[in-house]
Design an enzyme around this catalytic site. Structure first.
Site, PDB file in Angstrom:
ATOM      1  CG  ASN A  46     -20.914   5.895  13.206  1.00 51.35           C
ATOM      2  OD1 ASN A  46     -21.311   6.425  14.035  1.00 51.35           O
ATOM      3  ND2 ASN A  46     -21.536   5.594  12.258  1.00 51.35           N
TER       4      ASN A  46
ATOM      5  CB  SER B  72     -22.638   4.738   6.356  1.00 50.67           C
ATOM      6  OG  SER B  72     -23.238   4.372   7.507  1.00 50.67           O
TER       7      SER B  72
ATOM      8  CG  ASN C  40     -25.693   5.567  12.589  1.00 51.87           C
ATOM      9  OD1 ASN C  40     -24.509   5.476  13.200  1.00 51.87           O
ATOM     10  ND2 ASN C  40     -26.278   6.268  11.764  1.00 51.87           N
TER      11      ASN C  40
ATOM     12  CB  ALA D 286     -14.997  12.149   3.550  1.00 55.88           C
TER      13      ALA D 286
ATOM     14  CD  GLU E 199     -17.917   1.395  10.965  1.00 58.53           C
ATOM     15  OE1 GLU E 199     -16.751   1.568  11.314  1.00 58.53           O
ATOM     16  OE2 GLU E 199     -18.519   2.285  10.570  1.00 58.53           O
TER      17      GLU E 199
ATOM     18  NE  ARG F 130      -3.978   1.578   1.593  1.00 57.81           N
ATOM     19  CZ  ARG F 130      -5.001   2.213   0.630  1.00 57.81           C
ATOM     20  NH1 ARG F 130      -4.995   2.110  -0.563  1.00 57.81           N
ATOM     21  NH2 ARG F 130      -5.614   3.430   1.190  1.00 57.81           N
TER      22      ARG F 130
ATOM     23  CE  LYS G  82     -23.668   9.590  12.938  1.00 57.07           C
ATOM     24  NZ  LYS G  82     -22.577   8.960  12.749  1.00 57.07           N
TER      25      LYS G  82
ATOM     26  CG  ASN H  84     -31.031   7.738   4.688  1.00 58.06           C
ATOM     27  OD1 ASN H  84     -30.665   6.503   4.511  1.00 58.06           O
ATOM     28  ND2 ASN H  84     -30.054   8.746   5.252  1.00 58.06           N
TER      29      ASN H  84
HETATM   30  P1  NAD Z   1     -12.637   3.720   5.002  1.00 52.78           P
HETATM   31  O1  NAD Z   1     -12.837   2.555   4.739  1.00 52.78           O
HETATM   32  O2  NAD Z   1     -12.732   4.502   3.926  1.00 52.78           O
HETATM   33  O3  NAD Z   1     -10.900   4.128   5.639  1.00 52.78           O
HETATM   34  C1  NAD Z   1     -10.470   3.213   6.458  1.00 52.78           C
HETATM   35  C2  NAD Z   1      -8.942   3.151   6.149  1.00 52.78           C
HETATM   36  O4  NAD Z   1      -8.495   2.410   7.146  1.00 52.78           O
HETATM   37  C3  NAD Z   1      -8.639   2.454   4.663  1.00 52.78           C
HETATM   38  O5  NAD Z   1      -7.894   3.099   3.880  1.00 52.78           O
HETATM   39  C4  NAD Z   1      -7.998   0.790   5.226  1.00 52.78           C
HETATM   40  O6  NAD Z   1      -6.998   0.560   4.453  1.00 52.78           O
HETATM   41  C5  NAD Z   1      -7.299   1.553   6.423  1.00 52.78           C
HETATM   42  N1  NAD Z   1      -6.977   0.540   7.498  1.00 52.78           N
HETATM   43  C6  NAD Z   1      -7.566  -0.416   8.034  1.00 52.78           C
HETATM   44  N2  NAD Z   1      -6.703  -1.083   9.037  1.00 52.78           N
HETATM   45  C7  NAD Z   1      -5.385  -0.722   8.791  1.00 52.78           C
HETATM   46  C8  NAD Z   1      -4.301  -0.851   9.270  1.00 52.78           C
HETATM   47  N3  NAD Z   1      -4.144  -1.758  10.329  1.00 52.78           N
HETATM   48  N4  NAD Z   1      -3.254  -0.246   9.251  1.00 52.78           N
HETATM   49  C9  NAD Z   1      -3.351   0.779   8.030  1.00 52.78           C
HETATM   50  N5  NAD Z   1      -4.688   1.299   7.494  1.00 52.78           N
HETATM   51  C10 NAD Z   1      -5.723   0.647   8.093  1.00 52.78           C
HETATM   52  O7  NAD Z   1     -13.409   4.306   6.178  1.00 52.78           O
HETATM   53  P2  NAD Z   1     -14.025   5.631   6.547  1.00 52.78           P
HETATM   54  O8  NAD Z   1     -15.183   5.926   5.770  1.00 52.78           O
HETATM   55  O9  NAD Z   1     -12.966   6.828   6.653  1.00 52.78           O
HETATM   56  O10 NAD Z   1     -14.600   5.726   8.042  1.00 52.78           O
HETATM   57  C11 NAD Z   1     -13.514   5.487   9.102  1.00 52.78           C
HETATM   58  C12 NAD Z   1     -14.568   5.517  10.478  1.00 52.78           C
HETATM   59  O11 NAD Z   1     -15.283   6.721  10.640  1.00 52.78           O
HETATM   60  C13 NAD Z   1     -15.659   4.402  10.226  1.00 52.78           C
HETATM   61  O12 NAD Z   1     -15.956   4.047  11.788  1.00 52.78           O
HETATM   62  C14 NAD Z   1     -17.036   5.319   9.844  1.00 52.78           C
HETATM   63  O13 NAD Z   1     -18.133   4.869  10.421  1.00 52.78           O
HETATM   64  C15 NAD Z   1     -16.621   6.708  10.561  1.00 52.78           C
HETATM   65  N6  NAD Z   1     -17.025   7.757   9.737  1.00 52.78           N
HETATM   66  C16 NAD Z   1     -16.979   7.841   8.348  1.00 52.78           C
HETATM   67  C17 NAD Z   1     -17.560   8.874   7.800  1.00 52.78           C
HETATM   68  C18 NAD Z   1     -17.543   9.320   6.289  1.00 52.78           C
HETATM   69  O14 NAD Z   1     -18.223  10.133   5.789  1.00 52.78           O
HETATM   70  N7  NAD Z   1     -16.700   8.619   5.712  1.00 52.78           N
HETATM   71  C19 NAD Z   1     -18.245   9.772   8.728  1.00 52.78           C
HETATM   72  C20 NAD Z   1     -18.531   9.689   9.898  1.00 52.78           C
HETATM   73  C21 NAD Z   1     -17.778   8.708  10.758  1.00 52.78           C
HETATM   74  O1  KPL Z   2     -25.143   8.587   9.807  1.00 52.40           O
HETATM   75  C1  KPL Z   2     -25.830   8.037   9.010  1.00 52.40           C
HETATM   76  C2  KPL Z   2     -25.330   7.027   8.216  1.00 52.40           C
HETATM   77  O2  KPL Z   2     -25.939   6.634   7.037  1.00 52.40           O
HETATM   78  O3  KPL Z   2     -24.627   6.262   8.777  1.00 52.40           O
HETATM   79  C3  KPL Z   2     -27.249   8.677   8.929  1.00 52.40           C
HETATM   80  C4  KPL Z   2     -27.234   9.490   7.796  1.00 52.40           C
HETATM   81  C5  KPL Z   2     -27.453   9.564  10.179  1.00 52.40           C
HETATM   82  C6  KPL Z   2     -28.353   7.708   8.639  1.00 52.40           C
HETATM   83  O4  KPL Z   2     -28.414   6.959   9.812  1.00 52.40           O
END
Ligand code: NAD
Ligand code: KPL
Length: 302
Positions: free
Chosen positions: A102, A249, A185, A128, A261, A34, A181, A199
Site C-alpha cells: 500500500n 488499518s 488513506n 484479510a 506504514e 519461522r 488510494k 471510520n
Molecule cells: P502482514 O504483516 O500480515 O504480512 C507481512 C508478512 O511479511 C509478515 O508475515 C512478515 O513476517 C513477512 N516478512 C517481512 N519481511 C520479510 C522478509 N524479509 N522475508 C520473509 N518474510 C518477510 O501484512 P499484510 O497485511 O499482508 O500487508 C502487506 C501489504 O499489503 C501492506 O503494504 C499492506 O498495506 C497491503 N495491504 C494489505 C491488506 C490487508 O487486508 N491485509 C489490504 C490491502 C493492502
Molecule cells: O484502506 C483503508 C485502510 O484502512 O487502510 C480504508 C478503509 C480505505 C480507510 O482509509
C-alpha cells in the site's frame, strides 16, 4: 512457479488461492525459525465465511538457491526493499516482481534494489487479517488493479490470477490508482488514530475532512495526478460510509502496538509537497501530530 515472500495476511490470501487452482507456489519465509514454525503448522490455513481450509504449500528461506522468475512481494512497505535485496542474487534477468504494498515510495526502493527485474505494481481493495500464525481470515472481497508505469504490456501470468479466481484488472494508469488510494488513506487513517475512532465517526468532523481533502487535491494536481484528484471529497465520504464500522488499518496497527506504514502514506505525501515547495498546513500539522502520537507510544515513524 510463484515465489511468494511473506506468509502474512495478503501473502496467505494469494498463496492459498493460487495453490488450490493447481499452480506451483513456493513460500519464502523470513528465516529457519519461522520455517520451523511453519513446518510445525503443516501449511497455511485460509478461513472463508467461517470455513477453514488447509493448504500444505512448500516453503523455503531466502538463502535457498532456487532461481526466481516471478516474485509476489507480500510484506509491508517498510520491509519491501530489504526483503528484495536479500533475494536479488536469485532473481533471473527479466524476472517479474509483483508489489502488493500500500502507499507510495516502496516501489521505487524495490526497483533500486533489483534493477534486473520488472516491477509490477498492485493496488488492492481485498481485506484479510491474521487470526493466528499461518491462519488468515478472508475478510473482504475486493478488486486488485495491476500495472507497470514503464511498460503497458500485460504479463502472461495474469491468466494464473484468472484461474485462481483473484479478481483483477490490468491498469494502464496504476500510479493514478495508487495516488488515489494514498489520498483516501491520508484523509481517513491518521484522523482515526488521533481521534481513536472507527471510520464512520469521522462523519462528525466534516470541516477537518474538507480542509485535508482540499490540500490533497492540490497535491495530486501539482504531482501531475489530476485524474486521481477528481471527486476526492465525495469518495472520502463514500469510503467512510461504506467502512463505517471498521477501524482503519493504521488504527489497528497503532492500537496493537505494531509499526505503521505512515512513511509511505502521509509521510510520502508531505515529502512530495515539500519537493514541489507546496505549503499544505493542515496536512503537515496532521503529520506532526501523528508522529508525536506514535513516538509517545514507542512506535517507529519511518
Ligand atoms: P502482514 O504483516 O500480515 O504480512 C507481512 C508478512 O511479511 C509478515 O508475515 C512478515 O513476517 C513477512 N516478512 C517481512 N519481511 C520479510 C522478509 N524479509 N522475508 C520473509 N518474510 C518477510 O501484512 P499484510 O497485511 O499482508 O500487508 C502487506 C501489504 O499489503 C501492506 O503494504 C499492506 O498495506 C497491503 N495491504 C494489505 C491488506 C490487508 O487486508 N491485509 C489490504 C490491502 C493492502
Ligand atoms: O484502506 C483503508 C485502510 O484502512 O487502510 C480504508 C478503509 C480505505 C480507510 O482509509
Amino acid at each position: 512457479m510463484w515465489h511468494i515472500l511473506g506468509a502474512g495476511s495478503l501473502g496467505t490470501l494469494w498463496a492459498t488461492r493460487l495453490a488450490r487452482a493447481g499452480l506451483p507456489v513456493q513460500l519464502i519465509l523470513r528465516d529457519s525459525t519461522r520455517l520451523h514454525g511453519y513446518q510445525q503448522a503443516g501449511g497455511l490455513t485460509l478461513i472463508e465465511q467461517g470455513q477453514p481450509q488447509h493448504y500444505p504449500i512448500a516453503a523455503q528461506t531466502p538463502d535457498h538457491r532456487q532461481p526466481i522468475q516471478r516474485l509476489l512481494l507480500a510484506c509491508k512497505a517498510y520491509d519491501a526493499a530489504t526483503a528484495v535485496a536479500q533475494l536479488a542474487h536469485r532473481l533471473v534477468p527479466g524476472a517479474d516482481i509483483l508489489l502488493l504494498q500500500n502507499g507510495l515510495g516502496s516501489q521505487d526502493e524495490v526497483a533500486r534494489a533489483a534493477p534486473q527485474a520488472r516491477c509490477i505494481f498492485a493496488s488492492s481493495t481485498e481485506g484479510a487479517f491474521r487470526q493466528a500464525d499461518f491462519q488468515v481470515v478472508f475478510a473482504g472481497h475486493g478488486h486488485t488493479w495491476i500495472g507497470d508505469p514503464l511498460n503497458m504490456q500485460p504479463p502472461d501470468w495474469l491468466a494464473d490470477l484468472h484461474q485462481a479466481g483473484i479478481a483483477h484488472d490490468w491498469s494502464l494508469d496504476i500510479l493514478s490508482r495508487l495516488w488515489r488510494k494514498l489520498a483516501l488513506n491520508c484523509a481517513i487513517n491518521p484522523l482515526t488514530v488521533l481521534q481513536d475512532c472507527r471510520n464512520g465517526q469521522l462523519r462528525e468532523h466534516p470541516a477537518q475532512l474538507a480542509c485535508l481533502t482540499d490540500e490533497l487535491v492540490e497535491l495530486l494536481q501539482r504531482c501531475g495526478q489530476s485524474n486521481a484528484a477528481e471527486g476526492l471529497y465525495d469518495d472520502v465520504l463514500r469510503v467512510i460510509q461504506a467502512t463505517a464500522m471498521n477501524y482503519s488499518s493504521m488504527h489497528q496497527d497503532a492500537s496493537q502496538g505494531r509499526r505503521t506504514e505512515i512513511a509511505y502514506l502521509l509521510g510520502y505525501a508531505c515529502q512530495a509537497a515539500q519537493r514541489h515547495q507546496l505549503p499544505l498546513p493542515h496536512l503537515q500539522a496532521l503529520h506532526a501530530q501523528l508522529l508525536n502520537h506514535l513516538t509517545a507510544r514507542g512506535l517507529p515513524c519511518h
